[in-house]
Design an enzyme around this catalytic site. Structure first.
Site, short mmCIF file in Angstrom:
data_model
loop_
_atom_site.label_atom_id
_atom_site.label_comp_id
_atom_site.label_asym_id
_atom_site.label_seq_id
_atom_site.Cartn_x
_atom_site.Cartn_y
_atom_site.Cartn_z
N GLU A 153 30.58 -19.58 21.76
CA GLU A 153 30.70 -20.24 23.09
C GLU A 153 29.76 -21.43 23.23
O GLU A 153 30.14 -22.37 23.94
CB GLU A 153 30.44 -19.21 24.19
CG GLU A 153 31.50 -18.13 24.29
CD GLU A 153 31.49 -17.17 23.10
OE1 GLU A 153 30.40 -16.94 22.55
OE2 GLU A 153 32.57 -16.68 22.74
N ASP A 167 35.21 -9.12 24.25
CA ASP A 167 34.73 -7.76 24.46
C ASP A 167 35.32 -7.08 25.69
O ASP A 167 34.71 -6.99 26.74
CB ASP A 167 33.20 -7.76 24.55
CG ASP A 167 32.57 -8.24 23.25
OD1 ASP A 167 33.28 -8.30 22.23
OD2 ASP A 167 31.37 -8.57 23.27
N ASP A 203 32.76 -15.68 15.65
CA ASP A 203 32.30 -15.01 16.88
C ASP A 203 31.15 -15.82 17.48
O ASP A 203 30.64 -16.74 16.84
CB ASP A 203 31.85 -13.60 16.49
CG ASP A 203 31.51 -12.72 17.68
OD1 ASP A 203 32.02 -12.98 18.79
OD2 ASP A 203 30.72 -11.76 17.50
O1 MIG Z 1 27.19 -9.53 20.87
O2 MIG Z 1 29.34 -8.97 15.89
O3 MIG Z 1 32.95 -9.95 20.53
O4 MIG Z 1 33.83 -8.32 18.47
O5 MIG Z 1 31.89 -6.81 17.11
C1 MIG Z 1 27.98 -8.80 20.02
C2 MIG Z 1 29.23 -7.94 16.80
C3 MIG Z 1 28.48 -9.70 18.92
C4 MIG Z 1 30.72 -9.73 19.78
C5 MIG Z 1 32.15 -9.68 19.41
C6 MIG Z 1 32.48 -8.35 18.82
C7 MIG Z 1 31.62 -8.09 17.61
C8 MIG Z 1 30.14 -8.17 18.00
N1 MIG Z 1 29.87 -9.46 18.62
#
Ligand code: MIG
Length: 800
Positions: free
Chosen positions: A406, A477, A403
């Site tokens: 980016e 998200d 996650d």
């Molecule tokens: O800014 O790890 O897209 O699936 O649950 C939030 C917490 C960070 C973004 C991900 C989401 C995940 C969440 N993450």
């Protein structure tokens, strides 16, 4: 502006051009794939998407003409003019793609910007000129597909987009120019031709698909080389094959990763994870995977466990494994800046982190507080990150969810001048940003492969072209909006068109609160998305299948069980995709491009070639129009036969997702299991939809790479219908084993669907034979059922 062509020369598969200002190059990759290149930054291709550019040696002719230099392969003609304008023609001499000869001419925006802005409107301005720009003429008949995970509709014509991997939690709507992924590839469908363009450039890039002016479309970037591939072919499928030959194909995954997955931010402590697991088994809802979000970590430090929440993580994971649950943990790129934290110290000591322009390790803030960012653009860092996967594997983790790559950061974006090593070609964030997640996924994949020996299961949010080789993706998200359920279809279809077959969306929606009805409809779509994961945000209402009411639970169970029935069909699709590049979820245009009525269908899709899904995407709706393309189709639920090339109305109460199967389909089914591997499968069910057809079924151990050494078995089924006017219909199904490298089935259970249509009653079966011997069969509601040994031979079904 390149100016006039001064000279040209040919070397192997390349034609070099010396212009008044600068150099150009046309490279023949195959007769169908042509690369257009100018060394504006690097002397040669420098690709993060194409790891192994395979040149097919082929003959081509180069002719200097009055107007231009003409290059002819057996499939395409390319004409190169001054200013490095390039036009592409098909074999018949029809122009497919032409460079626009005039200046860009953005449409007028009238009135005062600041007034609109003052009231808080988000005002668009016309795009400025970009360092690299390729402007193509719009003939007027173009439809554009692809471009990855962009919002909006299937056809991208008339919109503009940017490629700059972006994590923005506000609701994803059509005005979003950029989301998490950069896939600078699109397919152009025209009345008499089709082609793809892959602009292999990792800098921030721009795609205007005829928004700025209806006379042209363009793509451009802020830096890097001019480097794009023109991919020709006879149809969209060929283009996808060409594109995935360049950037790679989605490898066959472990079969359990195609099962249902449950996630939430965040299941912790371990007692909550056990409770979730228990609920699945008690409530008889199949589930293979539970995801652990950031809360499992000690202070959000990657590759650690929270000691109170998971005091004995190995034991917890082992116990869950015994119940059939695989655990996938989230891993973010940001490494907590903390003295004596092993990952931080090792990275620091070895120079594995990105630095500022003075060479000082760059710090920004993410979940762990002050954090540093691994420089995935250098091989040593990636190797180290690969090794770190072992820490998770040793805990018993089965897959990794990447996650925030980016990369996302809380103290503003990473500045452009953050430095990356880039395999010895030192560069900055402007070049690496869009491949950061891609390279992190590569490191993750390679680590899991090395230390587990199994097919890695990786999920990533950020991606670049070619990420399909390493990772599955989800669309980030989304929100629990009907609008987002609706939009997930064109998004996933365009991801598939962009080479990313193994994709999915947070089922039920991530932010905002889901309702029972929305989840019921969403699971009906999720059932057909390769990555099938229910996930939701911290502090939203519970979203597990049982969190609403009995009806929602029943509907979830029904569709999750359907998914488990269809697992061998889905697994076959993944296996076939590894060689064809074709995705699991397909827009109708992929198989019926001659039918312009399917070109813009956003609310139906094909699940492989045989199954058409037309879900309900609006609250309160219990019927819809369904367009069935040419051929004969059968309603999956009623077995009614319906002729295609027409629009039909379908009643669809909350527990019904309209599904149609093509006549001539042989759909392999497994018995429903609570998780993959719960039952040893000795018998494969064949769900038969009478008609002419062929089907290849693949089986192997479901987890290792041994299939690449031939350890798999292939069955081929072909069905023929003899329908002599006077005599009754006779259907013959030939079974052949075309490869035998893995222990096959003992038997096949055949479900032969009796069909009916508006004018005739349900067909009925008189006799069944296998290898000329009569076989007993059982009559069921709308099918007959019989068992034959899993041997080569011919089944004959005689109808009355
Ligand atoms: O800014 O790890 O897209 O699936 O649950 C939030 C917490 C960070 C973004 C991900 C989401 C995940 C969440 N993450």
């Amino acid at each position: 502006m390149f100016g006039k062509i001064l000279s040209h020369s040919i070397e192997k598969n390349k034609v070099f051009f010396q212009f008044e200002e600068g150099q150009g190059r046309v490279e023949i990759i195959t007769p169908w794939i042509i690369n257009i290149f100018s060394p504006l930054k690097y002397d040669d291709h420098y690709s993060r998407a194409i790891e192994d550019l395979k040149i097919e040696s082929c003959s081509f002719k180069v002719k200097a003409k009055e107007c231009c230099i003409e290059i002819k392969t057996e499939a395409l003609t390319v004409k190169v003019y001054e200013d490095f304008k390039v036009d592409f023609y098909d074999k018949q001499g029809r122009v497919l793609c032409e460079d626009f000869r005039e200046e860009r001419d953005p449409f007028i925006r009238r009135g005062n910007v600041s007034i609109a802005e003052e009231e808080g409107h988000n005002v668009e301005t016309n795009n400025e000129k970009h360092k690299i720009e390729v402007i193509k003429k719009l003939f007027g008949d173009e439809k554009f597909y692809g471009l990855g995970d962009k919002t909006g509709h299937l056809n991208k014509r008339g919109y503009n987009y940017e490629m700059w991997n972006t994590d923005d939690p506000s609701p994803h709507v059509e005005s979003y120019k950029a989301l998490y992924k950069t896939i600078p590839f699109f397919i152009t469908l025209r009345d008499e031709g089709v082609f793809g363009i892959f602009f292999d450039n990792t800098f921030k890039s721009y795609f205007d698909m005829g928004k700025e002016n209806s006379a042209y479309y363009y793509f451009g970037a802020d830096g890097g080389n001019l480097d794009y591939y023109f991919i020709g072919g006879k149809g969209i499928q060929d283009i996808l094959m060409g594109y995935t030959n360049l950037t790679g194909k989605t490898p066959l995954p472990q079969i359990w990763s195609l099962g249902y997955q449950q996630s939430r931010w965040a299941y912790a402590p371990e007692s909550r994870v056990r409770e979730i697991a228990k609920n699945f088994r008690e409530k008889d809802v199949p589930c293979d995977v539970i995801h652990l979000d950031i809360e499992y970590m000690d202070n959000f430090k990657v590759f650690t466990w929270h000691k109170e929440r998971f005091p004995e993580e190995k034991k917890t994971l082992k116990d869950l494994k015994e119940q059939g649950f695989k655990i996938v943990t989230i891993i973010d790129p940001g490494v907590k800046k903390e003295k004596d934290y092993d990952i931080y110290e090792t990275g620091l000591k070895n120079g594995y982190f990105a630095t500022d322009k003075d060479g000082i390790t760059y710090v920004n803030r993410v979940w762990p507080g002050d954090s540093v960012f691994p420089d995935f653009s250098q091989e040593e860092t990636r190797n180290w990150w690969s090794e770190n996967q072992k820490i998770m594997l040793d805990s018993g983790v089965a897959g990794i969810w990447n996650d925030m790559n980016e990369p996302a950061s809380f103290n503003g974006a990473l500045p452009d001048d953050v430095q990356f090593e880039n395999e010895g070609r030192n560069t900055d964030h402007t070049e690496i940003h869009n491949v950061y997640g891609h390279l992190m996924s590569k490191a993750t994949f390679e680590g899991i492969k090395k230390y587990s020996g199994k097919r890695p299961f990786v999920i990533t949010r950020a991606a670049y072209a070619g990420t399909q080789k390493y990772s599955t993706v989800w669309t980030g998200d989304n929100q629990s909006f009907w609008e987002h359920l609706r939009m997930s279809i064109p998004m996933l279809l365009n991801l598939g068109i962009s080479g990313i077959s193994f994709c999915g969306t947070d089922v039920g929606g991530f932010s905002f609160d889901c309702t029972g009805e929305l989840l019921s409809r969403w699971v009906q779509v999720g059932c057909f998305t390769p990555l099938f994961r229910n996930h939701s945000c911290i502090h939203t209402r519970d979203q597990e299948p049982w969190a609403f009411d009995e009806e929602t639970l029943n509907i979830n169970r029904k569709y999750i069980k359907l998914r488990y029935k269809l697992l061998p069909y889905l697994y076959d699709l993944m296996w076939k995709g590894e060689s064809t590049g074709l995705p699991v979820m397909r827009p109708l245009v992929l198989h019926y491009e001659q039918d312009d009525r399917v070109h813009e269908i956003n609310d139906e899709f094909l699940f492989g070639e045989n199954i058409l899904v037309a879900p309900i995407l609006e609250q309160g709706k219990t019927y819809r129009a369904v367009y069935l393309p040419e051929g004969t189709w059968m309603d999956y639920w009623t077995k009614e036969v319906i002729e295609g090339a027409q629009l039909i109305a379908k009643e669809a109460p909350l527990d019904v997702c309209p599904i149609y199967v093509k006549a001539g389909s042989i759909i392999p089914n497994y018995p429903v299991q609570s998780y993959v591997g719960e039952k040893e499968i000795k018998e494969l069910t064949l769900d038969i939809y009478p008609g002419e057809g062929n089907y290849v079924h693949y089986m192997d151990d479901g987890e290792s790479f041994n299939y690449r050494e031939g350890e798999y078995t292939l069955y081929e089924f072909s069905m023929e219908v003899k329908d002599e006017a006077t005599e009754a219909t006779e259907v013959a199904i030939d079974i052949r084993k075309t490869h035998e490298g893995f222990k096959g089935y003992e038997s096949f259970k055949v479900l032969y669907n009796k069909t009916s249509n508006k004018t005739s009653n349900m067909t009925s079966v008189k006799e069944v034979y296998f290898k000329d011997k009569k076989v007993e069969f059982k009559e069921n509601n709308n099918h007959i059922e019989f068992i034959v040994p899993a041997e080569e031979g011919r089944i004959i079904i005689k109808e009355k």
